[in-house]
Write an enzyme that holds these catalytic residues in place. Structure first.
Site, PDB file in Angstrom:
ATOM      1  N   CYS A 220       0.795  -1.238   0.000  1.00  0.00           N
ATOM      2  CA  CYS A 220       0.000   0.000   0.000  1.00  0.00           C
ATOM      3  C   CYS A 220       0.824   1.284   0.000  1.00  0.00           C
ATOM      4  CB  CYS A 220      -0.913   0.011   1.223  1.00  0.00           C
ATOM      5  SG  CYS A 220      -2.102  -1.330   1.205  1.00  0.00           S
TER       6      CYS A 220
HETATM    7  N1  LIG Z   1      -2.904  -6.052   1.711  1.00  0.00           N
HETATM    8  C1  LIG Z   1      -3.310  -4.976   2.360  1.00  0.00           C
HETATM    9  O1  LIG Z   1      -2.910  -4.732   3.474  1.00  0.00           O
HETATM   10  C2  LIG Z   1      -4.303  -4.011   1.764  1.00  0.00           C
HETATM   11  C3  LIG Z   1      -4.933  -3.104   2.612  1.00  0.00           C
HETATM   12  C4  LIG Z   1      -5.857  -2.219   2.080  1.00  0.00           C
HETATM   13  C5  LIG Z   1      -6.109  -2.235   0.716  1.00  0.00           C
HETATM   14  N2  LIG Z   1      -5.472  -3.114  -0.096  1.00  0.00           N
HETATM   15  C6  LIG Z   1      -5.817  -3.110  -1.515  1.00  0.00           C
HETATM   16  O2  LIG Z   1      -6.677  -4.220  -1.767  1.00  0.00           O
HETATM   17  C7  LIG Z   1      -6.441  -4.747  -3.070  1.00  0.00           C
HETATM   18  C8  LIG Z   1      -6.093  -6.228  -2.989  1.00  0.00           C
HETATM   19  O3  LIG Z   1      -4.881  -6.360  -2.263  1.00  0.00           O
HETATM   20  P1  LIG Z   1      -4.409  -7.737  -1.626  1.00  0.00           P
HETATM   21  O4  LIG Z   1      -3.295  -7.393  -0.709  1.00  0.00           O
HETATM   22  O5  LIG Z   1      -5.558  -8.511  -1.101  1.00  0.00           O
HETATM   23  O6  LIG Z   1      -3.839  -8.480  -2.926  1.00  0.00           O
HETATM   24  P2  LIG Z   1      -3.426 -10.029  -3.036  1.00  0.00           P
HETATM   25  O7  LIG Z   1      -2.427 -10.103  -4.122  1.00  0.00           O
HETATM   26  O8  LIG Z   1      -3.123 -10.582  -1.698  1.00  0.00           O
HETATM   27  O9  LIG Z   1      -4.774 -10.722  -3.513  1.00  0.00           O
HETATM   28  C9  LIG Z   1      -5.382 -10.470  -4.730  1.00  0.00           C
HETATM   29  C10 LIG Z   1      -5.969 -11.757  -5.251  1.00  0.00           C
HETATM   30  O10 LIG Z   1      -6.679 -11.463  -6.447  1.00  0.00           O
HETATM   31  C11 LIG Z   1      -6.545 -12.571  -7.321  1.00  0.00           C
HETATM   32  N3  LIG Z   1      -6.905 -12.138  -8.672  1.00  0.00           N
HETATM   33  C12 LIG Z   1      -6.236 -11.348  -9.528  1.00  0.00           C
HETATM   34  N4  LIG Z   1      -6.939 -11.177 -10.667  1.00  0.00           N
HETATM   35  C13 LIG Z   1      -8.099 -11.863 -10.513  1.00  0.00           C
HETATM   36  C14 LIG Z   1      -9.249 -12.087 -11.347  1.00  0.00           C
HETATM   37  N5  LIG Z   1      -9.343 -11.552 -12.551  1.00  0.00           N
HETATM   38  N6  LIG Z   1     -10.235 -12.861 -10.862  1.00  0.00           N
HETATM   39  C15 LIG Z   1     -10.135 -13.427  -9.639  1.00  0.00           C
HETATM   40  N7  LIG Z   1      -9.090 -13.257  -8.818  1.00  0.00           N
HETATM   41  C16 LIG Z   1      -8.078 -12.482  -9.245  1.00  0.00           C
HETATM   42  C17 LIG Z   1      -5.106 -12.976  -7.131  1.00  0.00           C
HETATM   43  O11 LIG Z   1      -4.861 -14.309  -7.568  1.00  0.00           O
HETATM   44  C18 LIG Z   1      -4.942 -12.826  -5.616  1.00  0.00           C
HETATM   45  O12 LIG Z   1      -5.254 -14.012  -4.922  1.00  0.00           O
HETATM   46  C19 LIG Z   1      -5.340  -3.875  -3.672  1.00  0.00           C
HETATM   47  O13 LIG Z   1      -5.914  -2.834  -4.400  1.00  0.00           O
HETATM   48  C20 LIG Z   1      -4.649  -3.305  -2.442  1.00  0.00           C
HETATM   49  O14 LIG Z   1      -4.013  -2.064  -2.733  1.00  0.00           O
HETATM   50  C21 LIG Z   1      -4.597  -4.019   0.406  1.00  0.00           C
END
Ligand SMILES: NC(=O)c1ccc[n+]([C@@H]2O[C@H](COP(=O)([O-])OP(=O)(O)OC[C@H]3O[C@@H](n4cnc5c(N)ncnc54)[C@H](O)[C@@H]3O)[C@@H](O)[C@H]2O)c1
Length: 451
Positions: A282
């Site tokens: 992030c």
């Molecule tokens: N990790 C954090 O602490 C956090 C906190 C707040 C916001 N965010 C935001 O949340 C969002 C997700 O982050 P995350 O950390 O969970 O990512 P992540 O990489 O852990 O998980 C994302 C998942 O999406 C899947 N994916 C990708 N394309 C896909 C599709 N077309 N169909 C189905 N699944 C698909 C991936 O395989 C993966 O498992 C991002 O925008 C991030 O900036 C993350």
């Protein structure tokens, strides 16, 4: 036309009722750090959830009640499966079975540091053929203001269905702080924005069922801007305290002691802590989503860019401090030095090494001819990442007295709670502490260099 409108009114009424009675079935796309805890929260609150991910190995693990995220125990997955209200799939066609679609896919930066919208676009394209009248679609991925309307709405309306009439569109930023035991979904208020008042009302009801409270805002754009504001605030303040660290260090002042004392002020001050640089999915990334979008309006975001420069210069600064310490203590340089990086996760107590400054430090040290090892109880092996290919496959060594004796310096990059810092200092000749992890160590403090 009249009958279509009548159907839509019915759809809307039905969806509202189903949200209130928790009969609405929720589809969560992207079962990562954000999507999986969110699925758990909804299941825990009596909703049925269908989870979607393109990563088949994750889906299979969930089906077998296994976890792939360290701080989410397998028992929690089993608990979800046992309710009979959770299923995971790779088949987007099953989106037709759900009433609400929540998107939690990655939003990284491209190698030119611009928003990489490919995951959001491909996910929306995958929803489009299965979009049906009455669907409520909510984006949770962090992104620039305008994404939901400019990207999602544009693609979804190509299905022939109309936003606000046939389907509904909302945005709710995720504020999850992985590994933080003090704050979970049910103790963090949720900000929501809707494309129209009915959608906003549905989003408020939906998240009200799982969150500590709901903060409705005037528009989707505002909700998108809230998330960026929160993370820009962090990035800028971390940069500020990193700069103060360097100045105070030269003046012989301990920045950690300054922060401890400053935070006794009950108003007007909030503590931020220095470190080896920014990491995680992030803070190093999100601010640049606004920078990119601001250019469209002819505005440059100088604060954000300056903070980025200071924060990204920290790994090199740590290496310089290490080189000074090696020279001062042992009259030796980095070349040939045996170095142990302690904690390669981007922060304490998590198994996430995305954008971790420890990896950057390891690379610089290797380039300078040092022999680099690492110990991290959460990360037994470094997986392939786009940026640090040459570190892939490295394995965590044991953190025994015998291993420590072979090492010239230990560099603490992530201050995991499970590590015994007394033991580390007791058995090491030099410890570079970037996190003040050794603050409670009383013996051999002369071996510790704060950096
Ligand atoms: N990790 C954090 O602490 C956090 C906190 C707040 C916001 N965010 C935001 O949340 C969002 C997700 O982050 P995350 O950390 O969970 O990512 P992540 O990489 O852990 O998980 C994302 C998942 O999406 C899947 N994916 C990708 N394309 C896909 C599709 N077309 N169909 C189905 N699944 C698909 C991936 O395989 C993966 O498992 C991002 O925008 C991030 O900036 C993350």
């Amino acid at each position: 036309m009249t009958s279509i409108n009548a159907n839509n009114v019915l759809n809307l009424k039905q969806l509202k009722e189903d949200i209130h009675s928790k009969k609405a079935k929720i589809g969560i796309i992207g079962l990562g750090y954000v999507g999986l805890p969110l699925a758990h929260a909804f299941v825990n609150n009596s909703f049925s959830v269908l989870g979607f991910d393109i990563d088949e190995s994750k889906v299979n693990k969930l089906k077998n009640s296994q976890s792939y995220i360290k701080y989410i125990p397998a028992s929690q997955i089993a608990e979800m499966n046992n309710t009979g209200r959770f299923q995971a799939t790779v088949d987007h066609a099953q989106l037709r079975e759900v009433d609400i679609i929540i998107i939690c896919v990655p939003t990284p930066l491209t190698k030119h540091r611009e928003p990489d919208m490919s995951y959001v676009v491909s996910t929306t394209e995958a929803i489009k053929p299965h979009l049906k009248s009455g669907h409520l679609v909510i984006l949770e991925s962090t992104t620039y203001p305008g994404t939901t309307e400019e990207v999602l709405k544009t693609i979804l309306e190509k299905s022939g269905l109309i936003c606000g009439q046939d389907f509904f569109l909302g945005y709710s930023p995720e504020r999850e702080d992985p590994g933080n035991i003090n704050y979970k979904i049910n103790t963090i208020p949720k900000v929501v924005g809707g494309d129209d008042p009915d959608t906003l009302e549905m989003c408020v009801a939906l998240y009200g069922a799982i969150a500590a409270g709901v903060v409705p805002v005037a528009s989707i754009k505002t909700a998108e801007a809230v998330k960026l504001t929160e993370n820009i605030f962090r990035s800028v303040n971390i940069a500020l305290v990193n700069e103060l660290k360097i100045v105070f260090e030269k003046m012989g002042i301990d920045v950690w002691e300054v922060i401890e004392a400053a935070k006794s002020k009950p108003f007007g001050y909030m503590p931020f802590y220095p470190g080896p640089g920014l990491g995680g999915h992030c803070i190093p990334i999100d601010p640049f989503y606004l920078t990119w979008k601001a250019h469209e309006y002819g505005i440059s975001t100088r604060f954000i860019e300056l903070a980025g420069q200071i924060n990204t210069s920290m790994p090199l600064r740590i290496v310089q401090r290490l080189a000074e310490a090696l020279d001062e203590r042992f009259s030796r340089g980095l070349r040939g030095a045996k170095l142990l990086i302690l904690g390669i996760a981007y922060k304490k107590n998590v198994d996430d090494m995305r954008e971790s400054p420890a990896l950057e430090i390891m690379e610089i040290l290797r380039e300078r001819g040092a022999e680099v090892f690492y110990y991290d109880p959460f990360i037994p092996e470094i997986e392939k990442t786009r940026e640090h290919m040459e570190l892939a496959g490295m394995k965590s060594i044991g953190c025994t007295a015998e291993e420590l004796k072979k090492i010239d310096a230990v560099i603490i990059c992530a201050d995991h709670d499970s590590v015994d810092y007394n033991f580390i200092v007791e058995n090491s000749s030099l410890v570079i502490d970037t996190r003040n992890a050794t603050k409670a160590v009383n013996h051999h403090r002369e071996r510790i260099f704060k950096a």
